[in-house]
Scaffold this active site. Structure first.
Site, PDB file in Angstrom:
ATOM      1  CB  SER A 107       0.843  -4.889  -1.258  1.00 23.64           C
ATOM      2  OG  SER A 107       0.650  -4.872   0.142  1.00 23.64           O
ATOM      3  CE  LYS A 160       1.877  -8.220   0.999  1.00 23.49           C
ATOM      4  NZ  LYS A 160       0.645  -7.614   1.484  1.00 23.49           N
ATOM      5  CB  SER A 188      -2.697  -7.975   0.005  1.00 21.39           C
ATOM      6  OG  SER A 188      -1.564  -7.170  -0.139  1.00 21.39           O
ATOM      7  CE  LYS A 236      -0.659  -8.093  -3.597  1.00 24.65           C
ATOM      8  NZ  LYS A 236      -1.544  -7.012  -3.060  1.00 24.65           N
TER       9      LYS A 236
END
Length: 394
Positions: A62, A65, A117, A226
């Protein structure tokens, strides 16, 4: 200026660059990192302070992202209304529980993407901006390469679910994160701990998954982050932390356990804050190399070990000034401008301006002279007429 010229005039000529001597010094030991790949850079100037397998291709999960978010912010209208498709709703993994036909602003989808997320938010963003996931991946890859300058990133989707060809490196991710942090909208969302979410199917409070950002793992100065995980990638983590005059980005990839990713990140940040400081090189100075003259376009900063006043500086024939640490590892590079180029220290033709100015003065003076001469002639003629008139009257 004198300080800049020191390393220019005392070089040893090589095939493509000159090299200053490396000054021996005692360096603090960098922490032992268990993650398979990691990098720490200065978020302001990009100086690399630590790296381990930072250019080895990895699955980012992720952390993808981060790229999706900055691409969407810079290439979309945050107030656009986006209609969610069935394709977005059917995506697996973490979601923000979007429903088909639901309409949200692009900004809200980016918030759901980064804070919670949401893979479904990623699909909705991709389809809105490019029409399809495949086209979005192509568009985003071109953007990352041409706008940010990454070299080893190839994404196949906007969310980071596993695909064998969906890879990047810790170094590229640090570059993407550094670039994204220049954008205020991105910084705000990247640093958001929690946010009220009112959706068609649920009302909730989105809470960041990053344990250091939300304080679950206490660490002073963490300002953004993140997380990522799929089986093939292991745990991945991106973290921004700020203290005093340093802003640091740490990327860790392929950690076997979540706790390892956080431990590695904390160790690297402590190492960075404890042992590094920032110095600068004065802008507008000139550098001569290989019969060419280059200009340092602006004040340049670089971050280095404390008390390490003299780093190794190299200059390539292409006009790049490169800085290396005591281990011979490149910390940063700056593209200088060749003197006389359109972007260099080119004179703005002062001679022509002076000629134009003198020409203007000459024309003005000539016109004034004509007017004065005409006026004198008029007065003289008038007096002559008056004399003639006076004689005829007498």
């Amino acid at each position: 200026m004198a300080k800049i010229i020191v390393f220019i005039t005392t070089f040893v000529t090589m095939n493509t660059l000159f090299l200053l001597p490396v000054f021996a010094q005692t360096s603090p030991s960098a922490p032992v990192v268990s993650s398979q790949s990691a990098v720490m850079i200065d978020a302001d100037n990009g100086s690399i302070l630590y790296e381990k397998n930072s250019t080895t291709p990895m699955y980012p999960a992720s952390l993808t992202k981060i790229a999706t978010a900055i691409y969407a912010i810079e290439n979309g209208d945050l107030e656009d209304r986006v209609t969610v498709s069935e394709n977005a709703v059917d995506i697996e993994g973490t979601t923000v529980f979007l429903e088909a036909g639901e309409q949200l602003t692009l900004k809200k989808l980016i918030q759901g993407l980064l804070i919670n997320s949401g893979n479904d938010a990623g699909i909705a963003i991709a389809e809105h901006l490019s029409g399809s996931v495949d086209q979005f991946a192509e568009d985003m890859n071109n953007y990352l390469k041409n706008k940010i300058g990454v070299e080893q990133t190839h994404f196949k989707n906007p969310h980071g679910l596993f695909h064998p060809d969906h890879t990047t490196t810790a170094k590229d991710l640090s570059m993407i994160t550094k670039y994204a942090l220049k954008n205020r909208e991105f910084r705000d969302i990247f640093g958001t701990v929690e946010m009220e979410w009112h959706g068609k199917s649920w009302d909730t409070t989105l809470i960041s998954h990053h344990k250091m950002l939300k304080g679950e793992i206490p660490f002073e100065g963490v300002a953004g982050g993140k997380t990522g995980y799929v089986d093939q990638s292991g745990h991945t983590l991106a973290t921004l932390a700020k203290r005093e005059h340093l802003n640091l980005i740490v990327i860790t990839m392929q950690s076997q356990y979540k706790r390892d990713a956080y431990q590695d990140t904390a160790s690297l940040l402590n190492y960075g804050f404890d042992h590094f400081e920032t110095s600068s090189i004065k802008g507008r100075s000139k550098v001569e190399f290989k019969n060419k003259e280059f200009i340092i376009p602006e004040n340049l900063t670089y971050t280095h070990l404390k008390n390490q006043d003299k780093v190794t500086k190299q200059m390539t024939k292409q006009g790049k000034l490169e800085l290396y640490n005591q281990n011979g590892e490149r910390m940063n590079s700056y593209q200088l401008v060749e003197a006389g180029s359109d972007h260099g220290d080119k004179k703005k033709e002062p001679v022509k301006k002076e000629e134009t100015s003198k020409s203007g003065i000459y024309v003005t003076s000539l016109m004034a002279g004509v007017i004065i001469a005409g006026f004198i002639g008029f007065v003289y003629r008038k007096k002559q007429i008056q004399k003639k008139s006076y004689k005829s009257f007498m």
